[in-house]
Design a protein around this motif. Structure first.
Motif, PDB file in Angstrom:
ATOM      1  N   CYS A  18      10.650 -19.209   6.189  1.00 39.60           N
ATOM      2  CA  CYS A  18       9.305 -18.667   5.764  1.00 39.60           C
ATOM      3  C   CYS A  18       8.283 -19.499   5.240  1.00 39.60           C
ATOM      4  CB  CYS A  18       9.867 -17.764   4.628  1.00 39.60           C
ATOM      5  SG  CYS A  18      10.640 -15.950   5.065  1.00 39.60           S
ATOM      6  N   SER A  76      11.783 -22.924  -1.696  1.00 34.74           N
ATOM      7  CA  SER A  76      12.153 -22.136  -1.143  1.00 34.74           C
ATOM      8  C   SER A  76      13.852 -22.529  -0.814  1.00 34.74           C
ATOM      9  CB  SER A  76      11.767 -21.893   0.358  1.00 34.74           C
ATOM     10  OG  SER A  76      11.812 -23.009   1.121  1.00 34.74           O
ATOM     11  N   TYR A 109      10.693 -18.732  -4.417  1.00 37.42           N
ATOM     12  CA  TYR A 109      11.431 -17.764  -3.650  1.00 37.42           C
ATOM     13  C   TYR A 109      12.654 -17.285  -4.189  1.00 37.42           C
ATOM     14  CZ  TYR A 109       7.901 -17.849   0.195  1.00 37.42           C
ATOM     15  OH  TYR A 109       6.805 -17.804   0.930  1.00 37.42           O
ATOM     16  N   ILE A 162      12.339 -11.746  -3.004  1.00 43.94           N
ATOM     17  CA  ILE A 162      12.232 -11.121  -1.500  1.00 43.94           C
ATOM     18  C   ILE A 162      13.129 -10.317  -1.250  1.00 43.94           C
ATOM     19  CG2 ILE A 162      11.960 -11.890   1.003  1.00 43.94           C
ATOM     20  CD1 ILE A 162      10.788 -14.717  -0.346  1.00 43.94           C
ATOM     21  N   ILE A 200       5.463 -12.164   4.251  1.00 47.26           N
ATOM     22  CA  ILE A 200       5.884 -12.976   3.306  1.00 47.26           C
ATOM     23  C   ILE A 200       4.870 -14.242   3.096  1.00 47.26           C
ATOM     24  CG2 ILE A 200       7.644 -14.602   2.461  1.00 47.26           C
ATOM     25  CD1 ILE A 200       9.853 -12.921   3.765  1.00 47.26           C
ATOM     26  N   THR A 204       2.493 -14.857   0.016  1.00 52.18           N
ATOM     27  CA  THR A 204       2.423 -16.222  -0.661  1.00 52.18           C
ATOM     28  C   THR A 204       1.119 -16.919  -0.687  1.00 52.18           C
ATOM     29  OG1 THR A 204       4.736 -16.448   0.225  1.00 52.18           O
ATOM     30  CG2 THR A 204       3.691 -18.368  -0.536  1.00 52.18           C
TER      31      THR A 204
END
Length: 312
Positions: A18, A76, A109, A162, A200, A204
């Motif tokens: 992502c 992330s 995330y 998420i 996503i 973001t």
């Protein structure tokens, strides 16, 4: 895309599936992007995309200069047994004299797994966390750590929880269906939220462009459904026969998958949809898979290596 991120410098701690899509969209909007890398090969791949790589020494240490001029930080990386590795690295860099003087925004995330099993109920971000798996417990610890750092340094923070991620580059069930290996797993009443990788990334950047002191935001489509419904439905989109049905059997699943199937919840996404300028491109699996069937291997476009900075 517009150049509304000119003058911004986004640092990705972890440049996974992502985060790479976020980087592609941020570069297209005029931002500078840098990212951590654990190997020389990974660093070279980042550089080929126009992303300045920072090699993590000894697997985790972040050079002080990596934070210089950074306006936005997206984390992330998954949690480790000792907590969030990115938080530890940034803390070490600060202790060594690095500065967060230009930093405006942090995005972390996290995962909807922090809620544990909700028996299929619809929940929003006010739902008390009840993580059951070690990974979900670690993510909740990481959320607290980043919240504390944001408060100490008066930074804006988005904790992005998420749902199940799908998209191009093999993160979908198309290959399984084409090969005949797909199965429709039947577990009555069990549903999952999902979200396309590109949604996503867009959400973001919407959060980054319109920061608030602190937000919890679900990143998910608004259309939870069963695994069997999706598997049969995608097969129909492909013109294939419905895959065989198999009753759910927890004992036949790997440990991680068994934990995933043990939880059941429906995520409300009002907070995500309220982000200025954001709308879901793929509001359900039908829209997402119809697009994937056009180009199932699409990935964020690389940037000419001539514009990339050398690895550090």
């Amino acid at each position: 895309m517009s150049a509304d991120l000119e003058g911004r410098h986004l640092l990705l701690f972890g440049a996974g599936y992502c985060a790479r899509a976020v980087a592609a969209q941020a570069l297209a909007r005029g931002a500078r992007v840098s990212a951590t890398a654990r190997t020389d090969t990974a660093a070279a791949r980042l550089a080929a995309r126009g992303i300045r790589p920072w090699r993590l020494a000894d697997g985790h240490w972040l050079p002080r200069m990596a934070l210089a001029g950074v306006t936005d930080l997206l984390v992330s990386t998954p949690p480790a047994s000792g907590g969030c590795p990115a938080f530890a690295s940034v803390s070490d860099a600060l202790a060594a004299g690095a500065s967060l003087g230009t930093l405006r925004w942090i995005g972390y995330y996290s995962s909807s797994a922090v809620y544990g099993d909700c028996s299929g109920a619809w929940i929003d971000e006010r739902q008390p966390p009840a993580p059951a798996s070690p990974d979900a417990q670690g993510r909740l610890v990481a959320e607290r750590h980043w919240r504390g750092l944001a408060l100490r340094h008066r930074l804006t923070l988005d904790i992005l929880r998420i749902a199940g991620i799908y998209g191009p580059e093999g993160r979908n069930i198309l290959a399984q269906l084409r090969s005949g290996r797909a199965r429709a797993i039947i577990k009555p009443g069990q549903v999952f939220n999902r979200i396309h990788r590109d949604d996503i990334a867009a959400a973001t950047l919407a959060a980054l462009r319109h920061p608030r002191p602190e937000r919890l935001i679900h990143l998910a489509d608004g259309a939870p459904c069963s695994s069997a419904e999706l598997t049969r439905g995608v097969a129909a989109l492909m013109g294939l026969p419905a895959p065989p049905e198999h009753p759910f059997d927890a004992a036949a699943l790997p440990a991680g998958m068994a934990a995933f199937w043990a939880e059941n919840r429906r995520l409300r996404v009002d907070a995500m949809l309220a982000l200025p300028g954001f709308a879901l491109r793929f509001p359900d699996w039908r829209a997402g898979y119809a697009d994937l069937l056009q180009d199932p291997e699409a990935e964020p476009p690389p940037v000419s290596a001539a514009t990339a900075a050398p690895a550090r």
